[in-house]
Design a protein around this motif. Structure first.
Motif, PDB file in Angstrom:
ATOM      1  N   MET A   1       0.819  -1.190   0.000  1.00 52.47           N
ATOM      2  CA  MET A   1       0.000   0.000   0.000  1.00 52.47           C
ATOM      3  C   MET A   1       0.864   1.256   0.000  1.00 52.47           C
ATOM      4  SD  MET A   1      -3.078   1.135   0.150  1.00 52.47           S
ATOM      5  CE  MET A   1      -4.023   2.506   0.667  1.00 52.47           C
ATOM      6  N   ALA A   2       1.878   1.289   0.881  1.00 54.29           N
ATOM      7  CA  ALA A   2       2.743   2.468   0.970  1.00 54.29           C
ATOM      8  C   ALA A   2       3.542   2.656  -0.318  1.00 54.29           C
ATOM      9  CB  ALA A   2       3.680   2.357   2.165  1.00 54.29           C
ATOM     10  N   MET A   3       3.968   1.531  -0.931  1.00 52.44           N
ATOM     11  CA  MET A   3       4.747   1.623  -2.159  1.00 52.44           C
ATOM     12  C   MET A   3       3.877   2.162  -3.307  1.00 52.44           C
ATOM     13  SD  MET A   3       7.749   1.373  -2.838  1.00 52.44           S
ATOM     14  CE  MET A   3       9.128   0.626  -3.588  1.00 52.44           C
ATOM     15  N   ALA A   4       2.632   1.713  -3.370  1.00 54.70           N
ATOM     16  CA  ALA A   4       1.728   2.216  -4.407  1.00 54.70           C
ATOM     17  C   ALA A   4       1.462   3.704  -4.214  1.00 54.70           C
ATOM     18  CB  ALA A   4       0.420   1.439  -4.365  1.00 54.70           C
ATOM     19  N   LYS A   5       1.380   4.137  -2.973  1.00 51.79           N
ATOM     20  CA  LYS A   5       1.165   5.549  -2.669  1.00 51.79           C
ATOM     21  C   LYS A   5       2.369   6.385  -3.095  1.00 51.79           C
ATOM     22  CE  LYS A   5      -1.241   7.755   0.982  1.00 51.79           C
ATOM     23  NZ  LYS A   5      -1.572   7.822   2.380  1.00 51.79           N
ATOM     24  N   ARG A   6       3.568   5.855  -2.894  1.00 44.11           N
ATOM     25  CA  ARG A   6       4.791   6.565  -3.272  1.00 44.11           C
ATOM     26  C   ARG A   6       4.876   6.803  -4.768  1.00 44.11           C
ATOM     27  NH1 ARG A   6      10.228   4.566  -0.191  1.00 44.11           N
ATOM     28  NH2 ARG A   6       9.874   5.682   1.730  1.00 44.11           N
ATOM     29  N   GLN A   7       4.436   5.831  -5.564  1.00 41.40           N
ATOM     30  CA  GLN A   7       4.555   5.943  -7.015  1.00 41.40           C
ATOM     31  C   GLN A   7       3.666   7.043  -7.571  1.00 41.40           C
ATOM     32  OE1 GLN A   7       3.833   1.978  -8.386  1.00 41.40           O
ATOM     33  NE2 GLN A   7       5.886   1.281  -7.894  1.00 41.40           N
ATOM     34  N   ASN A   8       2.606   7.387  -6.875  1.00 40.79           N
ATOM     35  CA  ASN A   8       1.691   8.415  -7.353  1.00 40.79           C
ATOM     36  C   ASN A   8       2.099   9.815  -6.908  1.00 40.79           C
ATOM     37  OD1 ASN A   8       0.128   6.492  -8.584  1.00 40.79           O
ATOM     38  ND2 ASN A   8      -1.196   6.210  -6.806  1.00 40.79           N
ATOM     39  N   VAL A   9       3.101   9.925  -6.055  1.00 39.10           N
ATOM     40  CA  VAL A   9       3.529  11.222  -5.548  1.00 39.10           C
ATOM     41  C   VAL A   9       4.415  11.903  -6.583  1.00 39.10           C
ATOM     42  CG1 VAL A   9       4.878  12.366  -3.755  1.00 39.10           C
ATOM     43  CG2 VAL A   9       3.393  10.463  -3.160  1.00 39.10           C
TER      44      VAL A   9
END
Length: 121
Positions: A1-9
């Motif tokens: 979840m955190a990794m997917a969030k990072r990619q959208n930043v």
């Protein structure tokens, strides 16, 4: 979840994996640097300045750009041995701009001497 969030930043363009640190104590060791900066992520390399011009400075290269951003955000102004760290993102175009200006000025002075041009101020 955190990794997917990072990619959208979307990060600002000046953010990169290399941090330039100023105002370090001259007696700081690489081990102390790893202790301070390693808390924010995996470090690929630390380079401490060792010439009279570069003492008190260092480059810290992180494996991940988000770790570098986190370290820059948290360690800028951090107190180490009664000195407040200045943590910046390394920007090579700005770092070499002064050197290029000095080189151009020297070339211009050489041309002025060669062709006998004097400038009244």
């Amino acid at each position: 979840m955190a990794m997917a969030k990072r990619q959208n930043v979307r990060l600002p363009p000046e953010v990169n994996r290399i941090l330039y640190i100023r105002n370090l104590p001259y007696k700081i060791t690489p081990e102390e640097m790893y202790d301070i900066f390693g808390k924010y992520g995996a470090i690929r390399q630390i380079r401490l300045g060792n010439t009279p011009d570069t003492r008190g400075t260092a480059f810290v290269i992180y494996e991940d750009i988000f770790d570098a951003k986190n370290a820059c955000d948290h360690l800028s102004g951090f107190n180490v041995c009664n000195r407040y760290l200045v943590v910046l993102y390394y920007q090579p175009n700005k770092a070499f701009k002064k050197i290029d200006q000095d080189k151009q000025r020297e070339e211009l002075d050489n041309l002025k001497r060669k062709f006998g041009v004097t400038v009244d101020k």
